[in-house]
Design an enzyme around this catalytic site. Structure first.
Site, PDB file in Angstrom:
ATOM      1  N   THR A  41      -6.248  35.942 -13.219  1.00  0.00           N
ATOM      2  CA  THR A  41      -5.825  36.559 -14.470  1.00  0.00           C
ATOM      3  C   THR A  41      -6.268  38.014 -14.437  1.00  0.00           C
ATOM      4  OG1 THR A  41      -6.221  34.447 -15.564  1.00  0.00           O
ATOM      5  CG2 THR A  41      -5.945  36.355 -16.982  1.00  0.00           C
ATOM      6  N   LYS A  51     -11.617  29.691  -8.399  1.00  0.00           N
ATOM      7  CA  LYS A  51     -10.818  29.672  -9.633  1.00  0.00           C
ATOM      8  C   LYS A  51      -9.596  28.785  -9.398  1.00  0.00           C
ATOM      9  CE  LYS A  51      -9.277  32.787 -13.315  1.00  0.00           C
ATOM     10  NZ  LYS A  51     -10.269  32.600 -14.376  1.00  0.00           N
ATOM     11  N   GLU A  84     -22.041  29.508 -17.211  1.00  0.00           N
ATOM     12  CA  GLU A  84     -21.033  30.536 -17.526  1.00  0.00           C
ATOM     13  C   GLU A  84     -20.475  30.265 -18.912  1.00  0.00           C
ATOM     14  OE1 GLU A  84     -18.107  29.880 -14.478  1.00  0.00           O
ATOM     15  OE2 GLU A  84     -17.497  27.940 -15.278  1.00  0.00           O
TER      16      GLU A  84
END
Lengths: 275, 275
Positions: free
Chosen positions: A32, A144, A177
């Site tokens: 992203t 990811k 996170e």
């Protein structure tokens, strides 16, 4: 920008095959990127991470020139927005076994920039602590990939637009996170961010902040982080490619004020054109 | 049967939207059912597990009658095959946050039955031990969701058609399941199968075997299982909806002979029409 535009394997399209392994098993990766004046920011870092993720999952890495050409074409007229790259292992029969020679599916899409209030950057955000943990798996940690149910369940835990992010812990209660960001504690002028060897996503903006810290001679440590570490920190920050950096004004029952480190890093990120 | 047939939301179709959350995040569930003479086997159990999975993921459960009608329509002329149900949280914008009122995507598809040699049932299989571990996450444990990268990586570890299954351990080295099956150890006439509270998929055939054991007054225990437990067992079995049950003839460096429990359970499963 209000219309979303999509390229599937280089052609305008809105659909993928129902037997794509991205759908069947989450067998793929994504990136992203923030867009500014027709260009995706931190582009080389995004392509590098995608290539590394491909290596980790045993996928052929996509052609950087092809991805760059498609992305720049899609972004050309866009002043601000989000570019998403999604890569899967492509079509396959039923069954987990990956094809020996996969033909990956490649999706490049444009999206509007999320509409966050400016106060998130200036006054900081409230960071809630999520109940959904992140499972440990060294084979997938840092990548990811498209297996994101943990983040979906964590993000489904609350519905308050004033709280933009939630903190995720591992199954032993250590800080890993945010649902969509990485986290840093600032103590005595240095940075501490969780190690991502057992779970978590190694964010492109996390890498950029660590590189920036090295350039600015700010001590930075990657290691184990507890909620108590966050509660005892001088500042807490969250980072991702779209927001750059938000200071945290409330976490784990403690109130904090946005401090000099957040301002210094954010200014430096802007100077570098990273956000 | 060689052609694959697919219904997407009730209509013949081969594609899903590129912004379906099943593709973006693996945000959904699936079921794999054996077909026999136009009917999916253990159908009520599959629908029950799908409904339970929906509850676990916060998805509206699909209408059983609609799924049954679509599935029976698709299977009508099929003597033997595989029926797959796949349900996602449907379309959504970018971002992990699940929509408050999702419109799930529903895919029902027909596939050929895998072509395994009959010796897998009579002489047993070799069960290799995979290096890819299963991460712990109580929030997702037991659910047959679409986040299956662990299984994909584990199944990608070997390429020998004579070895049809691999055993997966958790990050502490405890036995959890096969890549596509559940596992049972047989000791002194009783069954032992791993608890699935931290990871693993609670298979429909595992449930059926446990119910069968209760009916036959075979003692069955769900608990912690080590590789040493398997190596010390009188028999080792793997189960899933398509194979029913395979005896294991080699695992963790030990050779075993298919024993009376495997034969007894397999015969009983056939009598019950479960396989």
């Amino acid at each position: 920008m209000t219309t979303t535009r999509v390229l599937v394997d280089g052609s305008p399209g809105l659909s993928v095959r129902a037997d794509d392994r991205g759908l069947l098993y989450g067998d793929g990766l994504f990136e992203t990127c923030a867009l500014r004046d027709g260009r995706p920011l931190l582009w080389a870092r995004h392509l590098d991470r995608l290539a590394l993720g491909c290596q980790r999952l045993g996928l052929p890495a996509p052609d950087r020139e092809v991805l760059t050409r498609e992305s720049l074409g899609l972004c050309a007229a866009v002043r601000r927005g989000v570019l998403k790259l999604l890569l899967t292992r492509g079509r396959g029969g039923r069954g987990y076994r990956p094809p020996a020679v996969p033909t990956p599916t490649r999706i490049v899409s444009l999206h509007p920039l999320p509409d966050y209030p400016p106060s998130f950057w200036t006054d900081g955000i409230e960071l809630r602590v999520c109940a959904t943990p992140l499972g440990d798996n060294p084979r997938l940690a840092g990548v990811k990939h498209l297996n994101r149910l943990e983040q979906v369940l964590a993000r489904g835990e609350w519905d308050d637009p004033a709280v933009p992010e939630g903190l995720m812990l591992d199954t032993r209660g250590r800080v890993v996170e945010g649902t969509m960001s990485n986290v840093f504690a600032v103590t005595r002028g240095g940075l501490l961010t969780p190690a991502l060897e057992r779970c978590g996503v190694a964010g492109v903006m996390r890498e950029e902040v660590l590189a920036l810290a090295a350039d600015l001679a700010i001590p930075a440590r990657i290691g184990e982080v507890s909620l108590a570490d966050l509660a005892a920190a001088d500042e807490v920050l969250v980072t991702n490619s779209l927001i750059g950096l938000w200071p945290v004004r409330r976490v784990a029952g403690r109130s904090l004020a946005p401090g000099p480190m957040a301002r210094r890093l954010l200014e430096a990120l802007r100077r570098r054109g990273a956000v």
